[in-house]
Design an enzyme around this catalytic site. Structure first.
Site, PDB file in Angstrom:
ATOM      1  N   TYR A 141     -11.091  34.506  22.995  1.00  0.00           N
ATOM      2  CA  TYR A 141     -10.522  35.353  21.953  1.00  0.00           C
ATOM      3  C   TYR A 141     -11.567  36.259  21.312  1.00  0.00           C
ATOM      4  O   TYR A 141     -11.236  37.318  20.777  1.00  0.00           O
ATOM      5  CB  TYR A 141      -9.905  34.492  20.843  1.00  0.00           C
ATOM      6  CG  TYR A 141      -8.477  34.086  21.061  1.00  0.00           C
ATOM      7  CD1 TYR A 141      -8.124  33.280  22.138  1.00  0.00           C
ATOM      8  CD2 TYR A 141      -7.481  34.485  20.180  1.00  0.00           C
ATOM      9  CE1 TYR A 141      -6.818  32.888  22.331  1.00  0.00           C
ATOM     10  CE2 TYR A 141      -6.172  34.094  20.368  1.00  0.00           C
ATOM     11  CZ  TYR A 141      -5.845  33.296  21.446  1.00  0.00           C
ATOM     12  OH  TYR A 141      -4.547  32.915  21.627  1.00  0.00           O
ATOM     13  N   LYS A 191     -11.251  23.109  31.738  1.00  0.00           N
ATOM     14  CA  LYS A 191     -11.060  23.539  33.129  1.00  0.00           C
ATOM     15  C   LYS A 191     -12.448  23.510  33.783  1.00  0.00           C
ATOM     16  O   LYS A 191     -12.941  24.520  34.301  1.00  0.00           O
ATOM     17  CB  LYS A 191     -10.424  24.939  33.150  1.00  0.00           C
ATOM     18  CG  LYS A 191     -10.018  25.433  34.516  1.00  0.00           C
ATOM     19  CD  LYS A 191      -8.774  24.758  35.081  1.00  0.00           C
ATOM     20  CE  LYS A 191      -8.505  25.226  36.502  1.00  0.00           C
ATOM     21  NZ  LYS A 191      -7.483  24.394  37.195  1.00  0.00           N
ATOM     22  N   ASP A 224      -4.496  22.326  33.528  1.00  0.00           N
ATOM     23  CA  ASP A 224      -3.256  22.445  34.314  1.00  0.00           C
ATOM     24  C   ASP A 224      -2.536  21.100  34.386  1.00  0.00           C
ATOM     25  O   ASP A 224      -1.315  21.026  34.240  1.00  0.00           O
ATOM     26  CB  ASP A 224      -3.522  23.036  35.717  1.00  0.00           C
ATOM     27  CG  ASP A 224      -4.687  22.382  36.435  1.00  0.00           C
ATOM     28  OD1 ASP A 224      -5.416  21.578  35.814  1.00  0.00           O
ATOM     29  OD2 ASP A 224      -4.868  22.664  37.631  1.00  0.00           O
ATOM     30  N   ASP A 248      -4.028  27.405  22.353  1.00  0.00           N
ATOM     31  CA  ASP A 248      -2.924  28.329  22.064  1.00  0.00           C
ATOM     32  C   ASP A 248      -1.744  28.011  22.970  1.00  0.00           C
ATOM     33  O   ASP A 248      -0.604  27.878  22.520  1.00  0.00           O
ATOM     34  CB  ASP A 248      -3.400  29.773  22.284  1.00  0.00           C
ATOM     35  CG  ASP A 248      -2.285  30.774  22.031  1.00  0.00           C
ATOM     36  OD1 ASP A 248      -1.594  30.641  21.008  1.00  0.00           O
ATOM     37  OD2 ASP A 248      -2.100  31.674  22.870  1.00  0.00           O
ATOM     38  N   ASP A 252       1.928  25.677  22.078  1.00  0.00           N
ATOM     39  CA  ASP A 252       3.265  26.268  22.213  1.00  0.00           C
ATOM     40  C   ASP A 252       4.127  25.388  23.118  1.00  0.00           C
ATOM     41  O   ASP A 252       5.305  25.167  22.842  1.00  0.00           O
ATOM     42  CB  ASP A 252       3.196  27.689  22.800  1.00  0.00           C
ATOM     43  CG  ASP A 252       3.357  28.756  21.722  1.00  0.00           C
ATOM     44  OD1 ASP A 252       3.018  28.469  20.550  1.00  0.00           O
ATOM     45  OD2 ASP A 252       3.812  29.868  22.039  1.00  0.00           O
TER      46      ASP A 252
END
Ligand code: IPM
Ligand code: MG
Length: 360
Positions: A141, A191, A224, A248, A252
């Site tokens: 970000y 990751k 993932d 983020d 959600d």
């Protein structure tokens, strides 16, 4: 107790849910004998319209001088033009950075009364109680980004994920401390099979666990796989800590577990200074002005605000119990019922919360 709050209604349904939550805070102040003072400031699209800047200096100054900040939501189709000079969301990102709000806490704990509104089966969701810690002021970000025109035609854009040891350490310790007060399980999501920045997270976190938190059950999960586990076995997680972008996306996803985004609060905290509290849902422009938006997430965010930034746990609990009783009594906003079923509007459900608060 005298407390100064800044209210940032923002865009879309923001003003409606903030004004209703203010009524609840005022009732709490009366009930518990406090003096709450509120200053309303501009942020987001409305701030662009009125000042040209999604985060005017006056807003930042007022926020710095406050004990805590309650935000509605920012953004909407009116400000979506990709070629615009600035965007409402830039105001949100800047206030996080300016106030050093590096830790975003997002609790995901479905209300028993709403289990059947979840898109997942009741037996999958039942027992879920996750507290996410999303890193909020670093990563992709805020890393270097650019877009250049290529001589042969086309463009080249880049966004970079950057993390330093100290940024990982501070969010990780907060999450680990929280895990200690809960079920002592901590999951770090990254990751690391692909990203260098994730490999740094892995080393830094492993070292802290070994040296300081060997009492915790600690696991690392690739992002993932985490996306999968969150919908197949959400109740097996306790505290989850991760970087800005992964947090983020995963929060959600997790927000669907309780059946409605309209119920979920969040807190953004720094090492000192005011915290910023908001519902995790967006500005819902399609619902704006109709009086049907669900204010409960914002009311619950205000409860978190009293607990974390004002050290008023009894007041926070009173608000949370009031919401709980309203749901137990069967009251619902439109987002919580099937279409056609009766529901209450923004003001009406707040009236119920107020009745429950002052009666209980
Ligand atoms: C959130 C939102 C913001 C983010 C947007 C509005 C910039 O999605 O708070 O999760 O990506 O952080
Ligand atoms: Mg988001």
């Amino acid at each position: 107790m005298d407390v100064r709050f800044v209210l940032l209604p923002g865009d879309g349904i923001g003003p409606e849910i903030i004004s209703q939550t203010r009524r609840v805070l005022e009732a709490v102040a009366t009930k518990f004998g406090h003096a709450f003072e509120f200053t309303e400031c501009l942020i987001g699209g409305i701030a662009i319209d009125q000042t040209g800047d999604p985060l005017p200096e006056a807003t930042v100054d007022a926020c710095r001088a406050s004990q805590a900040i309650l935000l509605g939501a920012v953004g909407g189709p009116k400000w979506d033009d990709p070629s615009a000079k600035t965007r409402p969301e830039a105001g949100l990102l800047r206030i996080r950075k300016e106030l050093g709000l590096f830790a975003n806490l997002r609790p995901i704990a479905p209300f028993a009364e709403l289990l059947d509104s979840s898109p997942l089966k009741r037996e999958v969701v039942e027992g879920t109680d996750i507290l996410f810690f999303r890193e909020l002021t670093g990563g992709i970000y805020f890393g270097p980004s650019s877009c250049t025109t290529l001589t042969g035609g086309g463009e080249r854009a880049q966004s970079t994920m950057v993390y330093e040891t100290s940024e990982i350490e501070r969010i990780f310790r907060l999450a680990a401390d929280a895990a200690r007060t809960r079920r002592k399980k901590l999951t770090m999501v990254d990751k690391a099979n692909v990203l260098e920045a994730s490999r740094l997270w892995r080393r830094v976190c492993a070292k802290i666990v070994t040296e300081e938190y060997s009492d915790l059950e600690y696991e690392v999960v690739l992002v993932d796989a985490m996306a999968m586990h969150l919908i197949s076995r959400p109740s097996t997680f306790d505290v989850v800590v991760t970087s800005n972008m992964f947090g983020d996306i995963l929060t959600d996803e997790a927000s669907m577990l309780p059946g409605s985004l309209g119920m979920l609060p969040s807190a953004s905290l720094g090492s000192d200074g005011p915290g910023l509290y908001e519902p995790i849902h967006g500005s819902a422009p399609d619902l704006a002005g109709k009086g049907i938006a669900n204010p409960l997430a914002t009311i619950l965010a205000a409860a978190m605000m009293l607990r974390h930034s004002c050290n008023l746990p009894a007041e926070a609990e009173a608000m949370e119990h009031a919401v709980q009783r309203v749901l137990s009594a069967g009251h619902r906003t439109a987002d919580l019922v099937r279409s056609g079923e009766p529901s209450l509007g923004t003001v009406e459900i707040t009236d119920k919360v107020l009745e429950s608060l002052t009666g209980g």
